[in-house]
Design an enzyme around this catalytic site. Structure first.
Site, short mmCIF file in Angstrom:
data_model
loop_
_atom_site.label_atom_id
_atom_site.label_comp_id
_atom_site.label_asym_id
_atom_site.label_seq_id
_atom_site.Cartn_x
_atom_site.Cartn_y
_atom_site.Cartn_z
N GLY A 64 0.75 -1.08 0.00
CA GLY A 64 -0.13 0.02 0.18
C GLY A 64 0.77 1.35 0.00
O GLY A 64 0.37 2.16 0.36
N LEU A 72 -1.05 -6.76 -9.12
CA LEU A 72 -0.21 -7.71 -10.12
C LEU A 72 -1.20 -8.65 -10.71
O LEU A 72 -0.92 -9.86 -10.71
CB LEU A 72 0.60 -8.32 -9.03
CG LEU A 72 1.76 -7.26 -8.37
CD1 LEU A 72 2.76 -8.16 -7.49
CD2 LEU A 72 2.40 -6.43 -9.43
N LYS A 73 -2.25 -8.21 -11.19
CA LYS A 73 -3.01 -8.95 -11.97
C LYS A 73 -3.58 -8.19 -13.09
O LYS A 73 -3.51 -6.93 -12.98
CB LYS A 73 -4.38 -9.53 -11.39
CG LYS A 73 -4.07 -10.65 -10.27
CD LYS A 73 -5.36 -11.11 -9.60
CE LYS A 73 -6.16 -12.12 -10.50
NZ LYS A 73 -7.43 -12.89 -10.03
N LEU A 74 -4.04 -8.86 -14.26
CA LEU A 74 -4.72 -8.05 -15.47
C LEU A 74 -5.86 -7.81 -15.22
O LEU A 74 -6.93 -8.66 -14.83
CB LEU A 74 -4.52 -8.87 -16.85
CG LEU A 74 -4.95 -8.12 -18.08
CD1 LEU A 74 -4.10 -6.81 -18.32
CD2 LEU A 74 -4.70 -8.97 -19.28
N ASN A 88 -3.05 3.02 -14.43
CA ASN A 88 -1.82 2.29 -14.17
C ASN A 88 -0.72 2.93 -13.96
O ASN A 88 -0.28 3.71 -14.87
CB ASN A 88 -1.86 0.85 -14.95
CG ASN A 88 -0.82 0.07 -14.25
OD1 ASN A 88 -0.56 -0.59 -13.03
ND2 ASN A 88 -0.01 -0.78 -15.19
N HIS A 92 3.60 2.19 -14.46
CA HIS A 92 4.42 1.14 -14.68
C HIS A 92 5.80 1.67 -14.39
O HIS A 92 6.10 2.94 -14.76
CB HIS A 92 4.35 0.89 -16.10
CG HIS A 92 5.19 -0.23 -16.59
ND1 HIS A 92 5.14 -1.57 -16.32
CD2 HIS A 92 6.58 -0.31 -17.25
CE1 HIS A 92 6.10 -2.24 -16.47
NE2 HIS A 92 6.94 -1.44 -17.37
N ASP A 143 0.17 -2.71 -20.57
CA ASP A 143 1.17 -1.43 -20.68
C ASP A 143 0.84 -0.85 -22.18
O ASP A 143 1.77 -0.24 -22.53
CB ASP A 143 2.56 -1.83 -20.39
CG ASP A 143 2.80 -2.17 -19.07
OD1 ASP A 143 2.14 -1.76 -18.18
OD2 ASP A 143 3.66 -3.23 -18.81
N GLU A 182 7.24 8.06 -9.10
CA GLU A 182 6.01 7.42 -9.06
C GLU A 182 5.04 8.50 -8.24
O GLU A 182 3.82 8.69 -8.63
CB GLU A 182 5.97 6.21 -8.71
CG GLU A 182 6.67 5.21 -9.86
CD GLU A 182 6.42 3.87 -9.54
OE1 GLU A 182 5.76 3.33 -8.45
OE2 GLU A 182 7.20 2.87 -10.08
#
Length: 195
Positions: free
Chosen positions: A11, A80-82, A95, A97, A138, A167
């Site tokens: 988090g 960490l999942k589509l 998202n 990256h 991405d 980020e």
């Protein structure tokens, strides 16, 4: 904008969102936080901050929870999942990256895997990219990119720390840009480039 935050771990990005919203430097409000991994620190933090927090093991369950909230944007924050959103949010998923897309991105490139690849390739500049997510990792329209210089003696961990600092600036900036310009603006830009 009203936002759902999806996460898989500690988090840290949620911490950043919470602090920026409280400081008035990130527009919007967090309506719900959902983790695809039970018992992660991100859920504990969400509860501490006073957000509605849930564990959902798959897309269907995640979307059932989101349906109970008035949500304009879904923010993937170390998720960490589509993610496959419900139809009304198809173009409203953001998202971040940890590289400058199109470098070091796509299936299998996430977290420290990216920073190790950056180090192994010997690039001089890396960074982060906030983009709209679609059905391909991405690939959606880019909203904000921030550059980070890579020093010769930097370890992958050094690179990761510097990219995460970038980020923390880039993601709130991207949310503010979407709030100001609207979701459709970025997709129209992308479609114009694709023509």
């Amino acid at each position: 904008m009203k936002m759902a935050v999806l996460l898989s771990g500690s988090g840290r990005t949620l911490d950043n969102f919470h602090e920026r919203i409280a400081a008035g430097t990130m527009q919007g409000s967090i309506e719900v936080v959902i983790a695809n991994v039970a018992g992660v620190r991100g859920l504990e933090k969400a509860e501490k901050y006073g957000y509605q927090a849930f564990h959902a093991s798959d897309n269907e369950e995640t979307n059932r929870i989101i349906a109970n909230y008035d949500v304009d944007l879904v923010l993937l924050a170390g998720y960490l999942k589509l993610y496959q959103p419900p139809p009304h949010l198809t173009r409203s998923v953001l998202n971040i990256h940890p590289s400058l897309i199109p470098s070091f991105c796509g299936a299998g490139f996430y977290g420290m895997r990216v920073h190790r690849a950056v180090k192994e390739r010997g690039v001089k500049v890396t960074g982060c990219t906030v983009h709209f997510a679609n059905a391909v990792y991405d690939e959606g329209p880019i909203i904000v990119q921030k550059c980070v210089v890579v020093g010769e003696d930097d370890s992958p961990e050094d690179i990761a720390a510097r990219v995460f600092a970038a980020e923390c600036e880039a993601y709130p900036e991207a949310v503010n840009r979407v709030a100001e310009s609207g979701v459709a603006y970025f997709w129209k830009q992308r479609e114009a480039l694709d023509e």
